[in-house]
Design a protein around this motif. Structure first.
Motif, PDB file in Angstrom:
ATOM      1  N   ASP A 132      15.050 -10.889   0.469  1.00 52.34           N
ATOM      2  CA  ASP A 132      14.733 -11.899  -0.541  1.00 52.34           C
ATOM      3  C   ASP A 132      13.291 -11.757  -0.999  1.00 52.34           C
ATOM      4  N   CYS A 133      12.529 -10.983  -0.249  1.00 49.47           N
ATOM      5  CA  CYS A 133      11.082 -10.971  -0.481  1.00 49.47           C
ATOM      6  C   CYS A 133      10.604  -9.596  -0.954  1.00 49.47           C
ATOM      7  N   LYS A 134      10.031  -9.575  -2.136  1.00 50.02           N
ATOM      8  CA  LYS A 134       9.431  -8.340  -2.645  1.00 50.02           C
ATOM      9  C   LYS A 134       7.921  -8.524  -2.673  1.00 50.02           C
ATOM     10  N   TRP A 145      10.235  -3.759  -0.964  1.00 55.21           N
ATOM     11  CA  TRP A 145      10.827  -4.798  -0.121  1.00 55.21           C
ATOM     12  C   TRP A 145       9.889  -5.121   1.025  1.00 55.21           C
ATOM     13  N   CYS A 146       9.762  -6.397   1.311  1.00 55.95           N
ATOM     14  CA  CYS A 146       8.975  -6.852   2.465  1.00 55.95           C
ATOM     15  C   CYS A 146       9.661  -6.357   3.739  1.00 55.95           C
ATOM     16  N   HIS A 147      10.958  -6.432   3.775  1.00 55.83           N
ATOM     17  CA  HIS A 147      11.729  -5.881   4.888  1.00 55.83           C
ATOM     18  C   HIS A 147      13.094  -5.488   4.342  1.00 55.83           C
ATOM     19  N   VAL A 237       1.643 -11.191   9.102  1.00 56.52           N
ATOM     20  CA  VAL A 237       2.510 -12.246   8.591  1.00 56.52           C
ATOM     21  C   VAL A 237       2.571 -12.089   7.077  1.00 56.52           C
ATOM     22  N   CYS A 238       3.765 -11.978   6.541  1.00 55.46           N
ATOM     23  CA  CYS A 238       3.923 -11.770   5.099  1.00 55.46           C
ATOM     24  C   CYS A 238       3.390 -12.984   4.331  1.00 55.46           C
ATOM     25  N   GLU A 239       2.496 -12.732   3.390  1.00 57.09           N
ATOM     26  CA  GLU A 239       1.895 -13.810   2.590  1.00 57.09           C
ATOM     27  C   GLU A 239       2.949 -14.526   1.763  1.00 57.09           C
ATOM     28  N   ASN A 240       3.979 -13.784   1.445  1.00 56.30           N
ATOM     29  CA  ASN A 240       5.006 -14.282   0.538  1.00 56.30           C
ATOM     30  C   ASN A 240       6.055 -15.141   1.241  1.00 56.30           C
ATOM     31  N   CYS A 241       6.679 -14.586   2.306  1.00 55.25           N
ATOM     32  CA  CYS A 241       7.798 -15.297   2.941  1.00 55.25           C
ATOM     33  C   CYS A 241       7.462 -15.828   4.330  1.00 55.25           C
ATOM     34  N   GLY A 242       6.284 -15.450   4.859  1.00 54.82           N
ATOM     35  CA  GLY A 242       5.860 -15.976   6.154  1.00 54.82           C
ATOM     36  C   GLY A 242       6.476 -15.266   7.353  1.00 54.82           C
TER      37      GLY A 242
HETATM   38 ZN   LIG Z   1       7.977 -11.249   2.928  1.00 53.83          ZN
END
Ligand SMILES: [Zn+2]
Length: 316
Positions: A132-134, A145-147, A237-242
């Motif tokens: 869900d996180c780019k 992709w974040c993951h 820690v991803c800034e976007n999705c945590g």
């Molecule tokens: Zn993320």
């Protein structure tokens, strides 16, 4: 456990270094010459186990070790200026962990990956990986992709692999996505291991499942917060999705599971997609597979471990 360091020395000029490593320290070296180069320089490649009796002494004869980040920076500069690496540069490319059988047989949990990365699906495979996180990837100058999480949708593959003596194979883009034959599925099902789901695999452009290949999928994901760093990993820690992600430092790194945080009645677990090759590139994190001692022992005792490699996952 000890690490083997996989070294590369760029533009090595000292033929005597190779001789010393081979003759005095019994370390076999591989030499790679540069195409179109009129010098007699070469790349010297060798593996040095950190438990080598003369480890400290050997370090003193190996020239300038630089980090992989610095190496990549120099490499980019060479590509830009169309030159080859001019200086003698030593890089530790990989740290390969080596566990004794005793360590593996005494571990409560073991991670498993498979080097037989043969399973290639049609291009829907990219759709099966989603997040869900780019995030913005500076280096690639694009979003990434974040993951990457593997969907539960079945694989559609181009051709069925030949199993020969192998019990398991993995996905071309992830060593932690396992497949097995019908024979192995039957053996594992009879032994009643908890947590494994066998998903059907389809032929490309077909709706009938193939009869001799299954994807092993865990029914249980280990909660992100119960995985912790044991050594040599950065927490990001991803800034976007945590989401918490763990990044290997120079490929050297170990993580563990917090004590009593997951059920010992389950034999086959998947982590969340939280592992990064380095903190330099905080995107496209992948998951790991973690199995119980019971399942590890079963695989080893039944000689089903061809192409598999295992690491001890400590309880912290
Ligand atoms: Zn993320």
């Amino acid at each position: 456990m000890y690490y083997i360091r996989h070294y590369i020395i760029e533009n090595c000029k000292h033929h005597e270094l190779k001789a010393v490593l081979e003759e005095k320290y019994n370390i076999s070296c591989c030499v790679s010459t540069y195409p179109f180069s009129n010098t007699d320089n070469y790349k010297l490649i060798f593996d040095l186990p950190e438990n080598h009796p003369d480890f400290e002494e050997i370090l003193t004869i190996i020239p300038n070790i630089i980090s992989n980040e610095e190496y990549n920076r120099l490499l980019e500069e060479c590509i830009r200026t169309r030159t080859i690496m001019s200086e003698e540069i030593t890089q530790i490319v990989l740290y390969i962990p080596v566990y004794s059988d005793e360590e593996l047989y005494n571990a409560e949990w073991v991670s498993v990956r498979c080097a037989n990365s043969k399973i290639e699906d049609d291009f829907n495979g990219y759709e099966k990986y989603y997040s869900d996180c780019k995030i913005w990837a500076e280096k690639q100058n694009s979003f990434a992709w974040c993951h990457r999480r593997l969907k539960r949708e079945p694989f559609h593959i181009n051709h069925v692999p030949k199993w020969r003596n192998k019990s398991f194979m993995s996905y071309l883009y992830s060593e932690a996505v396992l497949f097995c034959s019908a024979r192995v599925k039957n053996i594992l099902e009879k032994s009643d291991f908890a947590g494994i789901e066998f998903l059907p695999v389809y032929k490309k452009s077909g709706n009938e499942p193939l009869d001799d290949i299954y994807q092993l999928k865990s029914k249980f994901e280990i909660p992100n917060e119960t995985i912790a760093v044991e050594s040599d990993m950065d927490v990001i820690v991803c800034e976007n999705c945590g989401m918490k992600k763990l990044a290997y430092k120079q490929t050297r790194g170990r993580y563990g599971i917090l004590k009593n945080s997951i059920s010992k009645d389950i034999d086959f677990y998947e982590t969340s997609p939280m592992f990064l090759a380095s903190s330099d590139e905080p995107f496209e994190a992948h998951h790991d597979l973690i199995i119980s001692q019971r399942l590890y022992r079963f695989i080893k005792d039944n000689h089903m471990d061809t192409g598999l490699f295992f690491e001890v996952i400590e309880e912290l």
